[in-house]
Design an enzyme around this catalytic site. Structure first.
Site, PDB file in Angstrom:
ATOM      1  N   SER A  94      43.051  37.698  38.337  1.00  0.00           N
ATOM      2  CA  SER A  94      43.262  36.525  37.493  1.00  0.00           C
ATOM      3  C   SER A  94      44.488  35.740  37.997  1.00  0.00           C
ATOM      4  CB  SER A  94      43.389  36.953  36.032  1.00  0.00           C
ATOM      5  OG  SER A  94      43.204  35.865  35.158  1.00  0.00           O
ATOM      6  N   MET A  95      45.560  35.633  37.220  1.00  0.00           N
ATOM      7  CA  MET A  95      46.767  34.961  37.713  1.00  0.00           C
ATOM      8  C   MET A  95      47.232  35.573  39.029  1.00  0.00           C
ATOM      9  SD  MET A  95      50.617  34.697  36.006  1.00  0.00           S
ATOM     10  CE  MET A  95      51.031  36.429  36.344  1.00  0.00           C
TER      11      MET A  95
END
Length: 254
Positions: A94-95
């Protein structure tokens, strides 16, 4: 004062001795604890090195960083110091996938590209974000969105003391992701593995596949059952997909 590499990365006996290092970058709101148990599954051939980011866990008193490029820029020299001449692989979920991608590009600019990049649960950064701006929503709406991703236990989100600590971290991380703009650059020249959950609303499979646009190296994509946090459903199966990529030096061949 700690050396920069020891501030950003935890040294373990395996990470100190392994010839292949897997540097891991967390999802929004996550920390080094997200990688607990990875070392025992991957074995002694691969040193698992989670990144310790400002504003959380052992660095909770430091100011949060609200920029993907800022974080990746701060990580370059500590990573090179830690790795020395050893083989480097980058993983991010994700991030963390955005941080890992920017870091891979920065390392390549320094003439020290990683041997492979593994991205998980993220839309490729040259593609439009599918969710929109979340970080500025009122607390109740923001937390409803975070809860829907199923990565943060509801007990944490409902416990005011824990929430007081976690909410600023989550907002800073979502801000970093939602304001990140990829700088135009040629494709990387490194092997890349994209991996995701078949039912992930945040990173649909057709978008996950577009990571392949960003490298001229060998590209592979793996799909596992589950949603955005599919990797926590069956950690051994997930790591079994990573291990051949790392031991094969970024090749599909294990």
């Amino acid at each position: 004062m700690l050396p920069a590499s020891d501030l950003w990365f935890a040294r373990t006996s395996v990470a100190n001795s392994a010839e292949k290092l897997l540097f891991c970058f967390p999802h929004g709101g996550g920390g080094t604890s997200a990688y607990r148990g990875w070392q025992s599954v991957l074995g002694s051939e691969v040193g698992v090195v989670p990144a310790s980011l400002p504003g959380r866990e052992s660095r909770s008193k430091e100011e949060l960083t609200r920029s993907i490029t800022g974080l990746s820029g701060d990580l370059v020299d500590p990573l090179l110091e830690f790795a020395d001449r050893r083989e480097v692989f980058l993983f991010g979920h994700s991030m963390g996938a955005l941080i890992a991608y920017e870091l891979a590009a920065a390392l390549a600019d320094k003439g020290r590209p990683p041997s492979g990049l593994i991205v998980s649960g993220a839309v490729a950064p040259h593609r439009p974000d599918l969710v929109g701006q979340i970080h500025q929503l009122p607390d109740d709406q923001f937390l409803a969105h975070v809860s829907a991703l199923e990565g943060t236990p509801m007990g944490v989100l409902e416990e005011s003391g824990l929430l007081d600590v976690l909410l600023p971290v989550l907002r800073a991380d979502f801000h970093a992701c939602e304001t990140y703009v990829r700088r135009e650059r040629p494709p990387l020249r490194i092997p890349m593995l994209a991996i995701g959950g078949e039912d992930d609303p945040r990173a649909p499979l057709d978008e996950l596949a577009r990571w392949g646009d960003l490298t001229d190296g060998e590209f592979d994509m793996k799909v596992l059952p589950g949603g955005h946090f599919y990797l926590s459903q069956d950690l051994k199966r997930f790591l079994a997909e990573l291990r051949p990529f790392i031991l094969g030096g970024g090749s599909k061949r294990g």
